[in-house]
Motif scaffolding. Sequence first.
Motif, PDB file in Angstrom:
ATOM      1  N   THR A  52       0.773  -1.197  -0.112  1.00  0.00           N
ATOM      2  CA  THR A  52       0.171  -0.068  -0.142  1.00  0.00           C
ATOM      3  C   THR A  52       0.816   1.258  -0.092  1.00  0.00           C
ATOM      4  OG1 THR A  52      -0.177   0.173   2.385  1.00  0.00           O
ATOM      5  CG2 THR A  52      -1.716  -1.009   1.278  1.00  0.00           C
ATOM      6  N   PHE A  53       0.233   2.382  -0.403  1.00  0.00           N
ATOM      7  CA  PHE A  53       0.964   3.577  -0.329  1.00  0.00           C
ATOM      8  C   PHE A  53       1.446   3.997   0.990  1.00  0.00           C
ATOM      9  CE2 PHE A  53      -1.879   4.234  -4.057  1.00  0.00           C
ATOM     10  CZ  PHE A  53      -0.764   4.314  -5.143  1.00  0.00           C
ATOM     11  N   ALA A  74       7.762  11.671   4.596  1.00  0.00           N
ATOM     12  CA  ALA A  74       7.962  10.947   3.189  1.00  0.00           C
ATOM     13  C   ALA A  74       6.404  10.622   2.797  1.00  0.00           C
ATOM     14  CB  ALA A  74       8.562   9.583   3.659  1.00  0.00           C
ATOM     15  N   ASP A  75       6.218  10.799   1.282  1.00  0.00           N
ATOM     16  CA  ASP A  75       5.179  10.387   0.892  1.00  0.00           C
ATOM     17  C   ASP A  75       5.400   9.176  -0.313  1.00  0.00           C
ATOM     18  OD1 ASP A  75       3.999  11.494  -2.035  1.00  0.00           O
ATOM     19  OD2 ASP A  75       5.964  12.101  -1.519  1.00  0.00           O
ATOM     20  N   ASP A  76       4.428   8.595  -0.610  1.00  0.00           N
ATOM     21  CA  ASP A  76       4.211   7.566  -1.557  1.00  0.00           C
ATOM     22  C   ASP A  76       2.761   7.818  -2.342  1.00  0.00           C
ATOM     23  OD1 ASP A  76       5.454   5.510  -2.974  1.00  0.00           O
ATOM     24  OD2 ASP A  76       3.764   4.120  -2.339  1.00  0.00           O
ATOM     25  N   SER A  77       3.005   8.149  -3.748  1.00  0.00           N
ATOM     26  CA  SER A  77       1.795   8.417  -4.462  1.00  0.00           C
ATOM     27  C   SER A  77       1.888   7.591  -5.716  1.00  0.00           C
ATOM     28  CB  SER A  77       2.120  10.005  -4.507  1.00  0.00           C
ATOM     29  OG  SER A  77       3.047  10.536  -4.969  1.00  0.00           O
ATOM     30  N   GLY A  78       0.741   7.647  -6.230  1.00  0.00           N
ATOM     31  CA  GLY A  78       0.629   7.060  -7.468  1.00  0.00           C
ATOM     32  C   GLY A  78      -0.764   7.523  -8.331  1.00  0.00           C
ATOM     33  N   ALA A  83     -10.093   1.250 -14.940  1.00  0.00           N
ATOM     34  CA  ALA A  83     -10.158   0.076 -16.098  1.00  0.00           C
ATOM     35  C   ALA A  83      -8.913  -0.912 -15.884  1.00  0.00           C
ATOM     36  CB  ALA A  83     -10.124   0.820 -17.260  1.00  0.00           C
ATOM     37  N   LEU A  84      -7.872  -0.551 -14.992  1.00  0.00           N
ATOM     38  CA  LEU A  84      -6.756  -1.501 -14.726  1.00  0.00           C
ATOM     39  C   LEU A  84      -6.727  -2.095 -13.387  1.00  0.00           C
ATOM     40  CD1 LEU A  84      -3.771   0.556 -16.439  1.00  0.00           C
ATOM     41  CD2 LEU A  84      -5.088  -1.239 -17.701  1.00  0.00           C
ATOM     42  N   ASN A  85      -8.174  -2.129 -12.797  1.00  0.00           N
ATOM     43  CA  ASN A  85      -8.401  -2.665 -11.443  1.00  0.00           C
ATOM     44  C   ASN A  85      -7.229  -1.821 -10.454  1.00  0.00           C
ATOM     45  OD1 ASN A  85     -10.148  -4.548 -12.345  1.00  0.00           O
ATOM     46  ND2 ASN A  85      -8.619  -5.773 -13.316  1.00  0.00           N
ATOM     47  N   GLY A  86      -7.036  -0.764 -10.478  1.00  0.00           N
ATOM     48  CA  GLY A  86      -6.510   0.007  -9.708  1.00  0.00           C
ATOM     49  C   GLY A  86      -5.085   0.035  -9.941  1.00  0.00           C
ATOM     50  N   MET A  87      -4.569  -0.299 -10.877  1.00  0.00           N
ATOM     51  CA  MET A  87      -3.221  -0.391 -11.310  1.00  0.00           C
ATOM     52  C   MET A  87      -2.959   0.948 -12.119  1.00  0.00           C
ATOM     53  SD  MET A  87      -1.925  -2.928  -9.954  1.00  0.00           S
ATOM     54  CE  MET A  87      -0.089  -3.332 -10.672  1.00  0.00           C
ATOM     55  N   PRO A  88      -1.464   1.390 -12.067  1.00  0.00           N
ATOM     56  CA  PRO A  88      -0.304   1.173 -11.676  1.00  0.00           C
ATOM     57  C   PRO A  88      -0.374   1.059 -10.021  1.00  0.00           C
ATOM     58  CG  PRO A  88      -0.074   2.632 -13.280  1.00  0.00           C
ATOM     59  CD  PRO A  88      -1.395   2.658 -12.855  1.00  0.00           C
ATOM     60  N   GLY A  89      -1.101   1.941  -9.392  1.00  0.00           N
ATOM     61  CA  GLY A  89      -0.991   2.057  -7.951  1.00  0.00           C
ATOM     62  C   GLY A  89       0.372   2.180  -7.550  1.00  0.00           C
ATOM     63  N   PRO A 117     -13.019   3.231 -23.676  1.00  0.00           N
ATOM     64  CA  PRO A 117     -13.947   4.458 -24.121  1.00  0.00           C
ATOM     65  C   PRO A 117     -13.908   5.503 -23.005  1.00  0.00           C
ATOM     66  CG  PRO A 117     -15.204   2.708 -23.326  1.00  0.00           C
ATOM     67  CD  PRO A 117     -13.914   2.026 -23.423  1.00  0.00           C
ATOM     68  N   ASP A 118     -14.097   6.884 -23.543  1.00  0.00           N
ATOM     69  CA  ASP A 118     -13.881   7.890 -22.562  1.00  0.00           C
ATOM     70  C   ASP A 118     -14.708   7.547 -21.189  1.00  0.00           C
ATOM     71  OD1 ASP A 118     -12.560   8.982 -24.298  1.00  0.00           O
ATOM     72  OD2 ASP A 118     -14.065  10.699 -24.953  1.00  0.00           O
ATOM     73  N   GLU A 119     -15.951   6.983 -21.212  1.00  0.00           N
ATOM     74  CA  GLU A 119     -16.665   7.028 -20.128  1.00  0.00           C
ATOM     75  C   GLU A 119     -16.181   5.924 -18.986  1.00  0.00           C
ATOM     76  OE1 GLU A 119     -18.628   4.335 -22.992  1.00  0.00           O
ATOM     77  OE2 GLU A 119     -17.628   6.381 -23.215  1.00  0.00           O
ATOM     78  N   ARG A 120     -15.119   5.322 -19.531  1.00  0.00           N
ATOM     79  CA  ARG A 120     -14.461   4.305 -18.414  1.00  0.00           C
ATOM     80  C   ARG A 120     -13.057   4.628 -18.227  1.00  0.00           C
ATOM     81  NH1 ARG A 120     -14.303  -0.986 -21.078  1.00  0.00           N
ATOM     82  NH2 ARG A 120     -13.387  -1.623 -19.152  1.00  0.00           N
ATOM     83  N   ARG A 121     -12.702   5.706 -18.402  1.00  0.00           N
ATOM     84  CA  ARG A 121     -11.168   6.117 -18.019  1.00  0.00           C
ATOM     85  C   ARG A 121     -10.948   6.888 -16.561  1.00  0.00           C
ATOM     86  NH1 ARG A 121      -8.494   6.017 -23.000  1.00  0.00           N
ATOM     87  NH2 ARG A 121      -6.826   7.507 -22.404  1.00  0.00           N
ATOM     88  N   GLY A 122     -11.880   6.700 -15.908  1.00  0.00           N
ATOM     89  CA  GLY A 122     -11.863   6.928 -14.354  1.00  0.00           C
ATOM     90  C   GLY A 122     -10.482   6.654 -13.763  1.00  0.00           C
ATOM     91  N   ALA A 123     -10.198   7.681 -12.868  1.00  0.00           N
ATOM     92  CA  ALA A 123      -8.763   7.379 -12.199  1.00  0.00           C
ATOM     93  C   ALA A 123      -8.696   8.149 -10.991  1.00  0.00           C
ATOM     94  CB  ALA A 123      -7.507   7.399 -12.965  1.00  0.00           C
ATOM     95  N   GLY A 124      -8.064   7.748 -10.086  1.00  0.00           N
ATOM     96  CA  GLY A 124      -7.635   8.600  -8.876  1.00  0.00           C
ATOM     97  C   GLY A 124      -5.950   8.752  -8.547  1.00  0.00           C
ATOM     98  N   PHE A 125      -5.638   9.790  -8.310  1.00  0.00           N
ATOM     99  CA  PHE A 125      -4.360  10.276  -7.802  1.00  0.00           C
ATOM    100  C   PHE A 125      -4.548   9.806  -6.314  1.00  0.00           C
ATOM    101  CE2 PHE A 125      -2.328  13.158 -11.156  1.00  0.00           C
ATOM    102  CZ  PHE A 125      -1.406  12.014 -11.436  1.00  0.00           C
ATOM    103  N   VAL A 126      -3.509   8.859  -5.679  1.00  0.00           N
ATOM    104  CA  VAL A 126      -3.468   8.656  -4.308  1.00  0.00           C
ATOM    105  C   VAL A 126      -2.303   9.121  -3.638  1.00  0.00           C
ATOM    106  CG1 VAL A 126      -3.926   6.996  -2.310  1.00  0.00           C
ATOM    107  CG2 VAL A 126      -5.152   6.880  -4.665  1.00  0.00           C
ATOM    108  N   SER A 127      -2.111   9.704  -2.536  1.00  0.00           N
ATOM    109  CA  SER A 127      -0.919  10.106  -1.704  1.00  0.00           C
ATOM    110  C   SER A 127      -1.209   9.435  -0.468  1.00  0.00           C
ATOM    111  CB  SER A 127      -0.659  11.586  -1.964  1.00  0.00           C
ATOM    112  OG  SER A 127       0.447  11.866  -1.044  1.00  0.00           O
TER     113      SER A 127
END
Length: 203
Positions: A52-53, A74-78, A83-89, A117-127
């Motif tokens: 985990t981060f 320190a931080d770890d982020s990604g 659509a990649l099941n949470g990867m690269p993470g 497709p555009d509607e499935r390109r959701g993502a989240g930056f996590v820190s």
Amino acid sequence: MPDPVRLLVASRNPKKLAELRRVLDAAAVEGIELVGLDEVPEYPETPETGATFEENALIKARDGAAATGLACVADDSGIAVDALNGMPGVLSARWSGRHGEDEANTSLLLAQLADVPDERRGAGFVSACALVLPNGTETVTRGEWRGVVARERAGGGGFGYDPVFVPDGGDRSAAELSPQEKDAASHRGIALRALVPAIAALR
């Protein structure tokens, strides 16, 4: 006026030091001197093998505090792509095989999402940000910034995947935002602001 408290930032990225400096200034926290890894003697750094981060941030902060006797943040982020099941993470910085190759990492991610497709390109930056004191006290915070992965790069600011990440509700990439705009919304900004009370208590 007492001497400032030295706080080690476990990073060689000057943009990360500047980001924390802006967050502390905005919170009116004075008396903290930020020190980067380039300003202390080199020490062995444990591989970031956490799942985990949060685990990886703690690995880095514990190493720094133990090696220097300073409080260490320190931080770890990604980026976690739906659509990649949470990867690269946690593998974000070395997604293309070599650590810190921003261009190659981004190119690989765009290629993997080429048919999505555009509607499935959701993502989240996590820190995740960790503060470890020499006495063993540990504080960990987390921030998340939701958006979508664009189809091509835009903007010259930021670093990592910023040029292809468009925050929810916006039409500019993270690399097109001013530092102040990014601080206000970003995953690392959220996590760092949550850490401010613990940092302020060091004085």
